[in-house]
Design an enzyme around this catalytic site. Structure first.
Site, mmCIF file in Angstrom:
data_model
loop_
_atom_site.group_PDB
_atom_site.id
_atom_site.type_symbol
_atom_site.label_atom_id
_atom_site.label_comp_id
_atom_site.label_asym_id
_atom_site.label_seq_id
_atom_site.Cartn_x
_atom_site.Cartn_y
_atom_site.Cartn_z
ATOM 1 N N HIS A 163 0.855 -1.187 0.000
ATOM 2 C CA HIS A 163 0.000 0.000 0.000
ATOM 3 C C HIS A 163 0.894 1.242 0.000
ATOM 4 O O HIS A 163 1.814 1.345 0.812
ATOM 5 C CB HIS A 163 -0.908 0.018 1.235
ATOM 6 C CG HIS A 163 -1.713 1.260 1.367
ATOM 7 N ND1 HIS A 163 -2.809 1.509 0.563
ATOM 8 C CD2 HIS A 163 -1.584 2.325 2.183
ATOM 9 C CE1 HIS A 163 -3.316 2.692 0.899
ATOM 10 N NE2 HIS A 163 -2.602 3.200 1.877
ATOM 11 N N SER A 165 0.828 5.412 0.236
ATOM 12 C CA SER A 165 0.000 6.526 0.671
ATOM 13 C C SER A 165 0.882 7.574 1.331
ATOM 14 O O SER A 165 1.969 7.271 1.799
ATOM 15 C CB SER A 165 -1.055 5.985 1.632
ATOM 16 O OG SER A 165 -1.242 6.774 2.750
ATOM 17 N N ASP A 177 -2.937 0.473 -4.085
ATOM 18 C CA ASP A 177 -2.798 -0.868 -3.518
ATOM 19 C C ASP A 177 -2.343 -1.858 -4.589
ATOM 20 O O ASP A 177 -2.798 -1.795 -5.736
ATOM 21 C CB ASP A 177 -4.133 -1.340 -2.936
ATOM 22 C CG ASP A 177 -4.572 -0.482 -1.769
ATOM 23 O OD1 ASP A 177 -3.789 -0.360 -0.815
ATOM 24 O OD2 ASP A 177 -5.685 0.066 -1.818
#
Length: 187
Positions: A163, A165, A177
């Site tokens: 992931h 971010s 993702d």
């Protein structure tokens, strides 16, 4: 392949090489006692039509053996190349990442040894707009959770959830993702 994409990929490769050389030099100086290295190739499948390739260098250290001799730590430097959409009109992104990773042996099943791995690192994305998303910042955190199967003492096959971010430092922060399948060679 557009000239812009070619220049971005060449810059990303140069950055990955510099980063790998830096990490290797640091590791050699700090950890002359224990050297176990690996290279890995990952196939990444993201949301929708996102696909990628990841090339990684890993350096294993024994820093945590005093706490628990079964706990393993490694540092990974990688270059990622992502593509979204059909080949003739694809959106692409080049990513460099560095991550400390913890591995813990789970045991043996199906005649293989298994490890659980977890890591949180940092990454540098070439483009903040990718796959129809605006991720706001070039700097992203790279979180991972994986399962490693040891095919031999010097070969592994891993499946991971990744992931990316910015942890909410800037909005929007939709994240990206991936599921990856990785093959590693140790030396």
């Amino acid at each position: 392949m557009s000239l812009s994409f070619s220049v971005r990929v060449n810059r990303a490769i140069l950055r990955a090489l510099v980063l790998t050389l830096f990490l290797t030099g640091f590791s050699q100086m700090a950890l002359a006692k224990s050297l176990q290295q690996a290279v890995a190739v990952d196939y990444l499948q993201g949301e929708g039509d996102v696909q990628g390739l990841k090339l990684a260098y890993q350096h294993h250290v024994d820093w945590l053996h005093g706490l628990n001799p079964r706990l393993n730590m490694l540092f990974e430097a990688s270059a990622n190349f992502w593509r979204y959409g059909p080949a003739n009109s694809s959106d692409s992104n080049a990513v460099l990442a560095v991550s400390p990773i913890l591995r813990y042996p789970l045991g043996q099943a199906f005649d293989l040894k298994w490890d659980l791995e977890f890591g949180i690192g940092v990454s540098l994305l070439d483009d903040t707009r990718f796959a129809g998303k605006d991720v706001s910042t070039h700097y992203q955190f790279e979180d991972r959770l994986g399962l490693v199967a040891w095919l031999a003492p010097d070969r592994s096959l891993s499946i991971r959830y990744l992931h990316y971010s910015n942890a909410g430092f800037k909005r929007p922060n939709p994240g990206l993702d991936f599921v990856s399948l990785s093959y590693g060679w140790y030396f």
